[in-house]
Design a protein around this motif. Structure first.
Motif, PDB file in Angstrom:
ATOM      1  N   PHE A 155      90.098  15.645  74.741  1.00 53.83           N
ATOM      2  CA  PHE A 155      89.528  15.928  75.834  1.00 53.83           C
ATOM      3  C   PHE A 155      88.174  16.228  76.059  1.00 53.83           C
ATOM      4  CE2 PHE A 155      93.573  18.968  75.551  1.00 53.83           C
ATOM      5  CZ  PHE A 155      94.255  17.920  75.711  1.00 53.83           C
ATOM      6  N   MET A 156      87.419  15.491  75.304  1.00 47.68           N
ATOM      7  CA  MET A 156      85.966  15.017  75.741  1.00 47.68           C
ATOM      8  C   MET A 156      85.804  13.447  75.365  1.00 47.68           C
ATOM      9  SD  MET A 156      83.729  17.694  75.949  1.00 47.68           S
ATOM     10  CE  MET A 156      82.124  16.996  75.413  1.00 47.68           C
ATOM     11  N   ALA A 157      86.951  12.756  75.200  1.00 43.32           N
ATOM     12  CA  ALA A 157      86.778  11.456  75.177  1.00 43.32           C
ATOM     13  C   ALA A 157      85.959  10.898  74.277  1.00 43.32           C
ATOM     14  CB  ALA A 157      86.370  10.628  76.471  1.00 43.32           C
ATOM     15  N   GLN A 158      85.957  11.654  72.828  1.00 49.24           N
ATOM     16  CA  GLN A 158      85.027  11.189  71.876  1.00 49.24           C
ATOM     17  C   GLN A 158      85.418  10.808  70.431  1.00 49.24           C
ATOM     18  OE1 GLN A 158      81.357  11.068  71.639  1.00 49.24           O
ATOM     19  NE2 GLN A 158      81.602  10.518  73.896  1.00 49.24           N
ATOM     20  N   MET A 168      84.506  21.709  71.112  1.00 54.82           N
ATOM     21  CA  MET A 168      84.461  21.461  72.721  1.00 54.82           C
ATOM     22  C   MET A 168      85.765  20.939  73.141  1.00 54.82           C
ATOM     23  SD  MET A 168      80.593  20.243  73.074  1.00 54.82           S
ATOM     24  CE  MET A 168      80.567  20.265  74.828  1.00 54.82           C
ATOM     25  N   SER A 169      86.306  19.944  72.450  1.00 52.07           N
ATOM     26  CA  SER A 169      87.529  19.325  72.755  1.00 52.07           C
ATOM     27  C   SER A 169      88.675  20.441  72.755  1.00 52.07           C
ATOM     28  CB  SER A 169      87.927  18.173  71.945  1.00 52.07           C
ATOM     29  OG  SER A 169      86.861  17.384  71.922  1.00 52.07           O
ATOM     30  N   ALA A 170      88.886  21.413  72.000  1.00 52.11           N
ATOM     31  CA  ALA A 170      89.798  22.248  71.790  1.00 52.11           C
ATOM     32  C   ALA A 170      89.385  23.390  73.040  1.00 52.11           C
ATOM     33  CB  ALA A 170      89.663  23.063  70.661  1.00 52.11           C
ATOM     34  N   ALA A 171      88.441  23.798  73.243  1.00 51.77           N
ATOM     35  CA  ALA A 171      88.114  24.463  74.443  1.00 51.77           C
ATOM     36  C   ALA A 171      88.525  24.076  75.689  1.00 51.77           C
ATOM     37  CB  ALA A 171      86.429  25.045  74.554  1.00 51.77           C
ATOM     38  N   ASN A 172      88.265  22.749  75.919  1.00 49.14           N
ATOM     39  CA  ASN A 172      88.585  22.007  77.303  1.00 49.14           C
ATOM     40  C   ASN A 172      90.279  22.101  77.415  1.00 49.14           C
ATOM     41  OD1 ASN A 172      86.349  21.345  78.411  1.00 49.14           O
ATOM     42  ND2 ASN A 172      86.197  19.237  77.344  1.00 49.14           N
TER      43      ASN A 172
END
Length: 387
Positions: free
Chosen positions: A296-299, A343-347
Motif C-alpha cells: 500500500f506504499m508500492a515500495q 506506513m504500508s500497514a497504516a494505509n
C-alpha cells in the motif's frame, strides 16, 4: 570477493547486478527451473529507477514501461477526486528519474537479460547453509555445494535463509486478500481511462488500476478485508465473479474493469514484524526475506532494489571484514524499511475507512496535500540515493 545470491526475483537479480557492477564475482541460485511471473503489475518510483538507470538499464526499461501522468485517489461510489498528485514529467523534473509502471515479467526479463547467463543457476533448491568463518557454503538438493565469501538470502517472505539464520517463523496474515488481473486495453477502450494510477478508496476495500506493457494491458488489484487465510501464494486462481460481487455498488468504471477480465489470481497479503538484525557472520538478507510489507506504499520491490545497491556499496569498502560490511548495510537500511513497513500497514486502515467522520478527515487531508502522495510528503522517499 565471491558472493552467492539465493533467489532470482527482482531483489536477487537487481542485487546481483549492483554487486557485479561493483566488481564482485556473483552467482545467483534459483529453485525454479525458469523465470516465470503470473500476470501482475509493479510500480517503480524514482528511488528505484535511479538505481536501475545507474546499472545501464534505462533503454531496456523504456521499451515496456509506462510513465503515469498522475496518482489519482478517488471515492468508491461516485468517483469523486480525493487527491490528484502529478507524476510523469513533473516527478522526473523534481526527482531526476522517472516513475514507471511495468509488468513484473517485463522487469524480470530486463534484469535477467543484463546478467551473464553463466551467473544464473536454475533448479537449485536450498537445503541449508554453513558459515565456516572464512567462507559460507550453500547446500542444494541434487547439486554440489556452492562456497562463497558472502551469502545473500533474497528468497522471499518464506525465506529458507532467514529460517537458517534466526529460526522458523510464520508470516502474519494482515486481514487482506487481493484479487489481481490483467485486461487487454482494447476491452476497456470505451471507458474514460487516463494513463494514471487510480486508487478507489472505500469501506473495507480498495481498487487500484494502471496500464503496463507499453499501454497494451491494464493491470488491476482489488483488495478486500477478510478474517482468515491459510497460506500465502501469488498463483492461486480466483473467480472473477467473486471479485465483482465484492465490489457491488461501486462506481461503474470499477465494475466494468472487473467484468472485462478472463481470469484472476487471489493473493493473501502477509507481512512480518521488522527484524532487529538481518545478518549473522557472512550471511545477510534483503527484500521480502527481511522486510516484507503490504503493497500500500508500492515500495516492496523498490526497497529490495535499494537494498542491493546499498549492500554493494558497503561490501565495496569491506576490505578483509565482510561481516562488518554486512552490519553496516543493515544499519543503513533497518530504519528506512521499518518506516515503510509501518506506513504500508497504516494505509490499510486509511484506505478502508467506513464513511463517516474519520473518512471525511482523511479526505480533507488528501485535498490539502498533507498526506499521501503529494510531492512534499513523499520527497524523503523519492530523493533517496541508495548506497
Amino acid at each position: 570477493m565471491k558472493i552467492n545470491v539465493i533467489g532470482a526475483g527482482i531483489g536477487g537479480l537487481s542485487a546481483a547486478l549492483s554487486l557485479l557492477a561493483a566488481g564482485f564475482d556473483v552467482r545467483v541460485y534459483e529453485r525454479a527451473t525458469a523465470l516465470s511471473e503470473v500476470g501482475a503489475g509493479i510500480q517503480l518510483s524514482p528511488n528505484a529507477t535511479r538505481v536501475l538507470h545507474g546499472l545501464g538499464l534505462e533503454k531496456e526499461l523504456a521499451l515496456t514501461a509506462v510513465k503515469p501522468l498522475a496518482f489519482h485517489q478517488r471515492r468508491w461510489d461516485d468517483g469523486r477526486t480525493l487527491q490528484r498528485a502529478p507524476l510523469g514529467e513533473p516527478v522526473e523534473a523534481r526527482f531526476g528519474f522517472p516513475y514507471y509502471h511495468m509488468h513484473r515479467a517485463d522487469l524480470l526479463a530486463v534484469l535477467a537479460g543484463a546478467l551473464p547467463a553463466e551467473r544464473l543457476h536454475f533448479g537449485h533448491r536450498l537445503t541449508g547453509i554453513t558459515d565456516r568463518g572464512d567462507r559460507v557454503s550453500a547446500h542444494f538438493a541434487g547439486h554440489a555445494d556452492a562456497d562463497a565469501d558472502v551469502l545473500i538470502g533474497a528468497d522471499g517472505i518464506h525465506s529458507p535463509v532467514r529460517a537458517a539464520l534466526f529460526g522458523p517463523e510464520e508470516p502474519r496474515f494482515t486481514g487482506c486478500v487481493a484479487y489481481r488481473g490483467l485486461v487487454p486495453a482494447d476491452r476497456v477502450r470505451h471507458l474514460p481511462l487516463e494513463v494514471t494510477v487510480d486508487a478507489w478508496l472505500g469501506p473495507g476495500r480498495h481498487f487500484v488500476h494502471y496500464f503496463v506493457s507499453g499501454g497494451r494491458v491494464l493491470n488491476f488489484v482489488a483488495v478486500i478485508e477478510q478474517d482468515a487465510w491459510t497460506h500465502e501464494s501469488w498463483t492461486d486462481r480466483g473467480d472473477p465473479a467473486d471479485a465483482l460481487a465484492a465490489f457491488d455498488g461501486w462506481h461503474p468504471q470499477v465494475r466494468e474493469i472487473l467484468r472485462a477480465v478472463d481470469e484472476t489470481f487471489v493473493w493473501a497479503l502477509f507481512d512480518r514484524a521488522p527484524l532487529h538484525r538481518w545478518s549473522r557472520g557472512r550471511v545477510t538478507l534483503l527484500g521480502d526475506a527481511c522486510h516484507a510489507m503490504l503493497p500500500f506504499m508500492a515500495q516492496g520491490a523498490a526497497q529490495a532494489i535499494e537494498d542491493g545497491a546499498t549492500l554493494a556499496a558497503c561490501l565495496a569498502g569491506a576490505g578483509a571484514d565482510p561481516a562488518g560490511a554486512l552490519r553496516r548495510y543493515e544499519t543503513r537500511r533497518l530504519g528506512r524499511t521499518a518506516r515503510l513497513q509501518a506506513m504500508s500497514a497504516a494505509n490499510k486502515t486509511r484506505f478502508h475507512l467506513p464513511d463517516g467522520p474519520d473518512q471525511r478527515d482523511r479526505d480533507a487531508g488528501l485535498a490539502a496535500g498533507a498526506t499521501g502522495w503529494s510531492f512534499d510528503a513523499i520527497a524523503w522517499l523519492y530523493e533517496h540515493q541508495a548506497g
